[in-house]
Design an enzyme around this catalytic site. Structure first.
Site, PDB file in Angstrom:
ATOM      1  CE1 TYR A  66      -3.164   3.052   0.938  1.00 45.64           C
ATOM      2  CE2 TYR A  66      -2.267   3.066   3.037  1.00 45.64           C
ATOM      3  CZ  TYR A  66      -2.730   3.523   2.305  1.00 45.64           C
ATOM      4  OH  TYR A  66      -3.036   4.726   2.371  1.00 45.64           O
ATOM      5  NE  ARG A 291     -16.034  22.957  53.461  1.00 44.25           N
ATOM      6  CZ  ARG A 291     -16.805  22.248  53.205  1.00 44.25           C
ATOM      7  NH1 ARG A 291     -17.321  21.087  53.013  1.00 44.25           N
ATOM      8  NH2 ARG A 291     -18.442  22.921  52.784  1.00 44.25           N
ATOM      9  CB  ALA A 424     -15.218   6.890  -1.160  1.00 46.63           C
TER      10      ALA A 424
END
Length: 523
Positions: A66, A291, A424
C-alpha cells in the site's frame, strides 16, 4: 535545574540526540519551544538505512505494498509501476496540502517536524536518511513551514504543507520573513529534495501532528496544575481560610494519592504563615473552592497524569502505515504490515480528558477569584480597591476569568467521540484527535490566564491584609510579582499585569520561586 520526575528543565536543554534513549517530554519541549539542536546517533542512522533498503527491495520485486506499489487512499488496488513511484509520492504531498485558516504557531510546526524525526527514525517506515536529515536541517536552521491549522480529522493535511517545503514548494518562514519554500531552503543553505517511494506517504501519514501537539499540551497542563496549588495557597491565606481542611489524617482516608499530595503541597505552601495561624478557627469550614482543593485539584491531576502517560507511549510508538517490519536473522528481508497504527484515538481520548481536567482547575480557580473580589466573602474592600466606588479595582478581571472558564467549558465537549466518514468510506471512522489535541494545547493557555488572575487578586488581597504576613513561600512569590506588577492603589491598565503574571505561570517561574523556598512540590 530539575523539573518533574527529576528531568532537566526544558529551557536548559541545548541539544537532543535521537537514537540513544527514548526522547523525554522535556527534551521534546526543548526542541519545539526553546530551539534546542537535534542530532542523530549512529544507531539512528543505521536503523533508518536498513529499513530503507527493505522498501527498495519491495519496489524492485514489485511486491504489493500500500502506498508504494499501489495507489493511495481509496485506490489501494491500483498497481503503480516502479517508474511512477516518485510521481505518486509527490502527488500525495501536493494533493494532501489542503488545510486552511491561520497558520499553526512556530512551536507547533517544530513539534510536528520533531515528531516526524522521532517516529520515522524508529526504523520501521522505510524513509531515506537524507530526507530526515533535511527535516533536521530545517529545525536547526529555524526554517518553519507555513502550515494552515484547520481542517484535519487526525493527520495528513498539516503534514503535507510541511512536506511541500522539502520539495521547494509551499511557503516557510526564515527568520521573520515568509518566503517561497525554495527560497527559504536556499537561504538556509539547503536544496529541495525529490521524494522516493514511500516517502510522501510516510511524511503525511501517522500520528505525528496529533502526538506532537498533545506532548506540548501535556507539558503545559502539568505545569499549570502544579501552579494551581500555589494559586490556591495564596487565596486560602488571603481569604482567612482554615488550613485544618488539609490535615493529613483526613486525606489518608481517601485512597487517592493525588489528593493527599495536593493537601501536603498546601500544608507546605502555607507553612509558617502568620495569617493561617491567626485565622485557623475563623470559620468552622470554608466554601468548597477552598475546602475541597485537594479533592478537586487531585482529581484533575490524576486525569492529567494518565493522559501524559498515554501520550508518552504514543511518542515512543510507530504510527506509520504500512509498517516495514524486518525478518530473518540479518533483517535483510521483511514484510509490509498494513493496518491502522496511523489512528490517533489513544491520544484523542486523552487530549479530551486533559481539557476536562483543565476546565475543573479553571472553574475552582475562578470561584476563588470571585471570593477575593467579593467583599461579602473576602472581608476586604470591594473588588480589592483601596478606594472602592471611585475605582473598579479587579472587578472586570474576574469577568475575564469567568469568560475564559466558560470558553473552557465549551471546549470540554469531547472531540474524539465525533465522526464523519472520509475517503469514500474507506475511512469510515476517524479519530478527530487533531481537534482534540489542539483544544488541549489551547486550553492550557487559557488555564494559565485564569490562574494568573487569581494570583494577581490574591497578592493584592495579601497587601491589604498587611502587616499580617503570609507564609515565606507566598512572600517570595509576592515579591517576585511586585518587581513588575505594583499594588493597585488606583485603577490603571491591568492587561499588561495579567500578561506578565501569565508569563510567570507558563514559564514555570512562579512555581520555581516557591519551590526555592519549600523544595519540589508533589506533582
Amino acid at each position: 535545574m530539575l523539573s518533574r520526575r527529576g528531568a532537566v528543565a526544558a529551557d536548559e536543554i541545548t541539544a537532543v540526540t535521537l537514537g540513544q534513549e527514548p526522547i523525554t517530554v522535556e527534551q521534546f519541549v526543548a526542541v519545539a519551544r526553546h530551539g534546542a539542536r537535534v542530532e542523530f546517533a549512529a544507531t539512528y542512522v543505521d536503523r533508518v538505512r536498513k529499513s530503507r533498503a527493505l522498501v527498495e527491495r519491495f519496489l524492485v520485486e514489485n511486491r504489493l505494498v500500500y502506498g508504494v506499489t499501489t495507489g493511495f487512499g481509496d485506490n489501494v488496488t491500483t498497481v503503480i509501476a516502479p517508474a511512477d513511484a516518485e510521481e505518486l509520492q509527490r502527488n500525495i504531498v501536493r494533493s494532501h496540502a489542503v488545510s486552511v485558516g491561520e497558520p499553526l504557531a512556530t512551536e507547533l510546526v517544530r513539534a510536528i517536524a520533531l515528531m516526524e524525526l522521532v517516529g520515522l527514525g524508529e526504523g520501521y517506515s522505510g524513509i531515506r536518511i537524507e530526507t530526515l536529515e533535511l527535516i533536521r536541517h530545517l529545525l536547526n536552521s529555524r526554517v518553519t513551514p507555513h502550515v494552515p491549522g484547520e481542517g484535519s480529522v487526525g493527520y495528513l493535511a498539516p503534514e503535507a504543507h510541511m512536506a511541500l517545503v522539502l520539495l521547494g514548494e509551499g511557503r516557510a518562514w526564515y527568520g521573520d520573513e515568509l518566503l517561497p519554500g525554495a527560497e527559504a531552503l536556499a537561504r538556509s543553505g539547503a536544496e529541495p529534495t525529490r521524494l522516493a517511494c514511500k516517502e510522501g506517504l510516510s511524511l503525511t501519514n501517522g500520528t505525528h501532528s496529533v502526538t506532537a501537539i498533545a506532548v506540548l499540551a501535556a507539558h503545559d497542563a502539568g505545569l499549570a496544575a502544579a501552579t494551581a496549588d500555589v494559586a490556591a495557597s495564596l487565596s486560602v491565606q488571603a481569604l482567612k481560610g482554615t488550613v485544618r481542611a488539609y490535615d493529613a489524617r483526613l486525606h489518608a482516608r481517601k485512597r487517592h494519592p493525588e489528593q493527599a499530595a495536593v493537601a501536603e503541597n498546601l500544608r507546605r505552601l502555607t507553612g509558617s504563615s502568620a495569617l493561617s495561624e491567626e485565622f485557623l478557627d475563623h470559620r468552622l469550614q470554608d466554601g468548597l473552592a477552598l475546602r475541597a482543593v485537594p479533592q478537586m485539584h487531585g482529581g484533575a491531576k490524576r486525569a492529567l497524569a494518565q493522559a501524559r502517560e498515554v501520550i508518552v507511549e504514543e511518542l515512543h510508538s510507530v504510527g506509520d502505515n504500512p509498517v516495514i517490519h524486518p525478518e530473518g536473522p540479518d533483517g535483510q528481508d521483511g514484510v509490509a504490515l498494513m493496518g491502522a497504527n496511523c489512528d490517533s484515538t489513544y491520544v484523542g481520548i486523552q487530549a479530551d480528558s486533559m481539557v476536562n481536567a483543565m476546565t475543573v482547575l479553571a472553574k475552582v480557580s475562578e470561584r476563588r477569584t470571585d471570593r477575593l473580589v467579593n467583599s461579602n466573602f473576602s472581608e476586604l474592600p470591594a473588588f480589592l480597591a483601596p478606594r472602592p466606588g471611585l475605582n473598579s479595582g479587579y472587578m472586570i478581571a474576574q469577568y475575564t476569568a469567568a469568560g475564559l472558564t466558560m470558553e473552557l467549558r465549551g471546549m470540554a465537549v469531547p472531540a474524539s467521540a465525533d465522526n464523519i466518514t472520509t475517503s469514500a468510506n474507506q475511512e469510515d471512522t476517524v479519530s478527530n484527535a487533531y481537534l482534540a489535541a489542539l483544544k488541549a494545547y489551547r486550553a492550557a493557555r487559557k488555564l494559565a490566564y485564569v490562574l494568573a488572575i487569581e494570583v494577581m487578586c490574591a497578592v493584592q488581597a495579601l497587601d491589604l491584609l498587611a502587616p499580617r504576613l503570609p507564609s515565606p513561600a507566598t512572600q517570595a512569590l509576592r515579591a517576585r510579582i511586585r518587581e513588575s506588577v505594583p499594588a493597585a492603589d488606583d485603577d490603571r491598565f491591568f492587561h499588561d499585569d495579567m500578561e506578565h503574571i501569565a508569563g510567570l505561570v507558563r514559564s514555570g517561574e512562579a512555581l520555581r520561586v516557591v519551590e526555592d523556598v519549600v523544595g519540589p512540590l508533589a506533582r
